[in-house]
Design a protein around this motif. Structure first.
Motif, PDB file in Angstrom:
ATOM      1  N   ARG A 119       0.865  -1.180   0.000  1.00 48.44           N
ATOM      2  CA  ARG A 119       0.000   0.000   0.000  1.00 48.44           C
ATOM      3  C   ARG A 119       0.902   1.230   0.000  1.00 48.44           C
ATOM      4  N   SER A 120       0.892   1.966  -1.104  1.00 47.80           N
ATOM      5  CA  SER A 120       1.732   3.158  -1.239  1.00 47.80           C
ATOM      6  C   SER A 120       0.857   4.397  -1.151  1.00 47.80           C
ATOM      7  N   LYS A 121       1.293   5.372  -0.343  1.00 48.61           N
ATOM      8  CA  LYS A 121       0.465   6.550  -0.084  1.00 48.61           C
ATOM      9  C   LYS A 121       1.224   7.844  -0.329  1.00 48.61           C
ATOM     10  N   SER A 122       0.468   8.900  -0.572  1.00 47.42           N
ATOM     11  CA  SER A 122       1.025  10.241  -0.706  1.00 47.42           C
ATOM     12  C   SER A 122       1.255  10.827   0.675  1.00 47.42           C
ATOM     13  N   ALA A 123       1.883  11.994   0.727  1.00 48.09           N
ATOM     14  CA  ALA A 123       2.125  12.664   2.006  1.00 48.09           C
ATOM     15  C   ALA A 123       0.816  13.009   2.706  1.00 48.09           C
ATOM     16  N   ALA A 124      -0.253  13.193   1.928  1.00 43.26           N
ATOM     17  CA  ALA A 124      -1.561  13.523   2.506  1.00 43.26           C
ATOM     18  C   ALA A 124      -2.315  12.281   2.966  1.00 43.26           C
ATOM     19  N   GLY A 125      -1.736  11.092   2.732  1.00 42.57           N
ATOM     20  CA  GLY A 125      -2.380   9.861   3.179  1.00 42.57           C
ATOM     21  C   GLY A 125      -3.263   9.200   2.150  1.00 42.57           C
ATOM     22  N   ASP A 126      -3.290   9.728   0.908  1.00 41.74           N
ATOM     23  CA  ASP A 126      -4.111   9.134  -0.151  1.00 41.74           C
ATOM     24  C   ASP A 126      -3.401   7.920  -0.751  1.00 41.74           C
ATOM     25  N   MET A 127      -4.159   6.839  -0.997  1.00 43.73           N
ATOM     26  CA  MET A 127      -3.587   5.646  -1.586  1.00 43.73           C
ATOM     27  C   MET A 127      -3.271   5.889  -3.059  1.00 43.73           C
ATOM     28  N   ILE A 128      -2.053   5.603  -3.456  1.00 47.08           N
ATOM     29  CA  ILE A 128      -1.618   5.760  -4.844  1.00 47.08           C
ATOM     30  C   ILE A 128      -1.504   4.408  -5.531  1.00 47.08           C
ATOM     31  N   GLU A 129      -1.005   3.431  -4.805  1.00 51.49           N
ATOM     32  CA  GLU A 129      -0.823   2.094  -5.377  1.00 51.49           C
ATOM     33  C   GLU A 129      -1.267   1.046  -4.369  1.00 51.49           C
ATOM     34  N   TYR A 130      -2.023   0.075  -4.859  1.00 47.39           N
ATOM     35  CA  TYR A 130      -2.333  -1.118  -4.080  1.00 47.39           C
ATOM     36  C   TYR A 130      -1.902  -2.286  -4.953  1.00 47.39           C
ATOM     37  N   SER A 131      -0.955  -3.074  -4.495  1.00 51.92           N
ATOM     38  CA  SER A 131      -0.468  -4.147  -5.350  1.00 51.92           C
ATOM     39  C   SER A 131      -0.346  -5.449  -4.589  1.00 51.92           C
ATOM     40  N   GLU A 132      -0.503  -6.537  -5.338  1.00 57.67           N
ATOM     41  CA  GLU A 132      -0.356  -7.881  -4.800  1.00 57.67           C
ATOM     42  C   GLU A 132       0.725  -8.596  -5.599  1.00 57.67           C
ATOM     43  N   ALA A 133       1.650  -9.239  -4.921  1.00 55.44           N
ATOM     44  CA  ALA A 133       2.720  -9.979  -5.584  1.00 55.44           C
ATOM     45  C   ALA A 133       2.756 -11.392  -5.018  1.00 55.44           C
ATOM     46  N   ILE A 134       2.798 -12.379  -5.906  1.00 55.24           N
ATOM     47  CA  ILE A 134       2.867 -13.778  -5.506  1.00 55.24           C
ATOM     48  C   ILE A 134       4.250 -14.315  -5.869  1.00 55.24           C
ATOM     49  N   TYR A 135       4.980 -14.807  -4.884  1.00 55.48           N
ATOM     50  CA  TYR A 135       6.343 -15.308  -5.074  1.00 55.48           C
ATOM     51  C   TYR A 135       6.359 -16.833  -4.964  1.00 55.48           C
ATOM     52  N   ASN A 136       7.073 -17.480  -5.888  1.00 48.90           N
ATOM     53  CA  ASN A 136       7.341 -18.905  -5.755  1.00 48.90           C
ATOM     54  C   ASN A 136       8.631 -19.045  -4.950  1.00 48.90           C
ATOM     55  N   THR A 137       8.512 -18.985  -3.637  1.00 45.21           N
ATOM     56  CA  THR A 137       9.696 -18.971  -2.778  1.00 45.21           C
ATOM     57  C   THR A 137      10.401 -20.317  -2.716  1.00 45.21           C
ATOM     58  N   ASN A 138       9.781 -21.354  -3.281  1.00 43.73           N
ATOM     59  CA  ASN A 138      10.497 -22.630  -3.371  1.00 43.73           C
ATOM     60  C   ASN A 138      11.647 -22.522  -4.369  1.00 43.73           C
ATOM     61  N   GLN A 139      11.483 -21.586  -5.324  1.00 42.96           N
ATOM     62  CA  GLN A 139      12.535 -21.359  -6.313  1.00 42.96           C
ATOM     63  C   GLN A 139      13.677 -20.527  -5.733  1.00 42.96           C
ATOM     64  N   HIS A 140      13.298 -19.496  -4.945  1.00 40.73           N
ATOM     65  CA  HIS A 140      14.306 -18.649  -4.297  1.00 40.73           C
ATOM     66  C   HIS A 140      13.642 -17.942  -3.128  1.00 40.73           C
ATOM     67  N   PRO A 141      14.274 -17.940  -1.941  1.00 40.02           N
ATOM     68  CA  PRO A 141      13.667 -17.254  -0.788  1.00 40.02           C
ATOM     69  C   PRO A 141      13.684 -15.742  -0.964  1.00 40.02           C
ATOM     70  N   TYR A 142      12.705 -15.096  -0.334  1.00 40.98           N
ATOM     71  CA  TYR A 142      12.699 -13.624  -0.329  1.00 40.98           C
ATOM     72  C   TYR A 142      13.776 -13.152   0.645  1.00 40.98           C
ATOM     73  N   ARG A 143      14.548 -12.153   0.210  1.00 41.64           N
ATOM     74  CA  ARG A 143      15.670 -11.720   1.033  1.00 41.64           C
ATOM     75  C   ARG A 143      15.769 -10.193   1.028  1.00 41.64           C
ATOM     76  N   ILE A 144      16.109  -9.627   2.170  1.00 44.77           N
ATOM     77  CA  ILE A 144      16.370  -8.188   2.284  1.00 44.77           C
ATOM     78  C   ILE A 144      17.784  -8.004   2.808  1.00 44.77           C
ATOM     79  N   THR A 145      18.561  -7.165   2.118  1.00 46.99           N
ATOM     80  CA  THR A 145      19.926  -6.876   2.532  1.00 46.99           C
ATOM     81  C   THR A 145      20.016  -5.425   2.949  1.00 46.99           C
ATOM     82  N   TYR A 146      20.519  -5.163   4.162  1.00 47.49           N
ATOM     83  CA  TYR A 146      20.629  -3.806   4.677  1.00 47.49           C
ATOM     84  C   TYR A 146      22.084  -3.361   4.730  1.00 47.49           C
ATOM     85  N   GLU A 147      22.278  -2.063   4.484  1.00 43.34           N
ATOM     86  CA  GLU A 147      23.596  -1.448   4.691  1.00 43.34           C
ATOM     87  C   GLU A 147      23.575  -0.789   6.062  1.00 43.34           C
ATOM     88  N   VAL A 148      24.573  -1.044   6.893  1.00 46.00           N
ATOM     89  CA  VAL A 148      24.588  -0.472   8.240  1.00 46.00           C
ATOM     90  C   VAL A 148      25.793   0.442   8.390  1.00 46.00           C
TER      91      VAL A 148
END
Length: 234
Positions: free
Chosen positions: A205-234
């Protein structure tokens, strides 16, 4: 009076963000002085300062006493710049990513549709498929404001979705992602070309600074093929 003041500084900050994204104020350049911005927007000095503070908090600009305000970044989702996108994580891991548009259409919404309170009578539905090493991996369905129907399909293939939203003056201030495990439907199995029965669903759910919804999206991942991963820089 307080509500009006808050709306004013949000409007000023959003317009300055648009100007940064459009290249009017390139990265490394200086924003106009406070006095010049006061004159430009016809608002008070405190309103300008609040707008600049908001941009600085989001790391788009840096303000230094006696030196003015420098543009630091023109990237969407700048507050997440320390976290690589999942697509970039895959590319950095020597995987190849290819995108394919499945459908781009205007959908009429009934009043009892869960998207109706967000978008009204009509919404743009943008479906696409991401291939990981030429194997279907992520099935996306983005719901967008009807104004996005003015953009040709070729642009959706060539340009970032969030850059296209900016071109139509939709500036995303924040978003939230919800993840859940789901049972894949027959349609989802067919699109992802898999016999797996479980996948991961992400709702954004993506919103503007005023709180209005701009994007609503659904994504389906086949995680058996590859796990979802997040990499952070610290």
């Amino acid at each position: 009076m307080k509500k009006v003041r808050v709306l004013l500084y949000l409007e000023v900050a959003e317009q300055l963000r648009k100007d940064i994204f459009s290249g009017k104020y390139p990265v490394g350049s200086m924003l106009p002085t406070e006095n010049e911005l006061e004159e430009l927007f016809k608002v008070s000095k405190i309103t300008i300062r609040k707008a600049i503070e908001l941009l600085a908090t989001d790391e788009y600009v840096e303000k230094k006493s006696g030196r003015g305000t420098t543009v630091l970044s023109n990237r969407p989702y700048n507050r997440l710049s320390r976290a690589e996108s999942f697509t970039q994580v895959l590319i950095n891991s020597d995987h190849t990513i290819r995108k394919e548009i499945l459908d781009l259409k205007v959908v009429d919404l009934a009043k009892d549709d869960y998207l109706y309170p967000i978008f009204g009578k009509q919404v743009v539905c943008f479906e696409r498929l991401y291939y990981l090493d030429e194997t279907p991996y992520i099935y996306f369905c983005h719901y967008l404001p009807i104004k996005m129907a003015e953009i040709k399909e070729a642009a959706f293939l060539e340009e970032s979705l969030y850059r296209l939203l900016m071109q139509k003056d939709f500036i995303i201030s924040d978003f939230s992602d919800d993840f859940t495990a789901i049972a894949l439907s027959k349609k989802e199995q067919l699109i992802l070309q898999t016999t797996e029965t479980i996948g991961m669903k992400r709702i954004r759910r993506s919103k503007s600074a005023a709180g209005d919804m701009i994007e609503y999206s659904e994504a389906i991942y086949n995680t058996n093929q590859h796990p979802y991963r997040i990499t952070y820089e610290v």
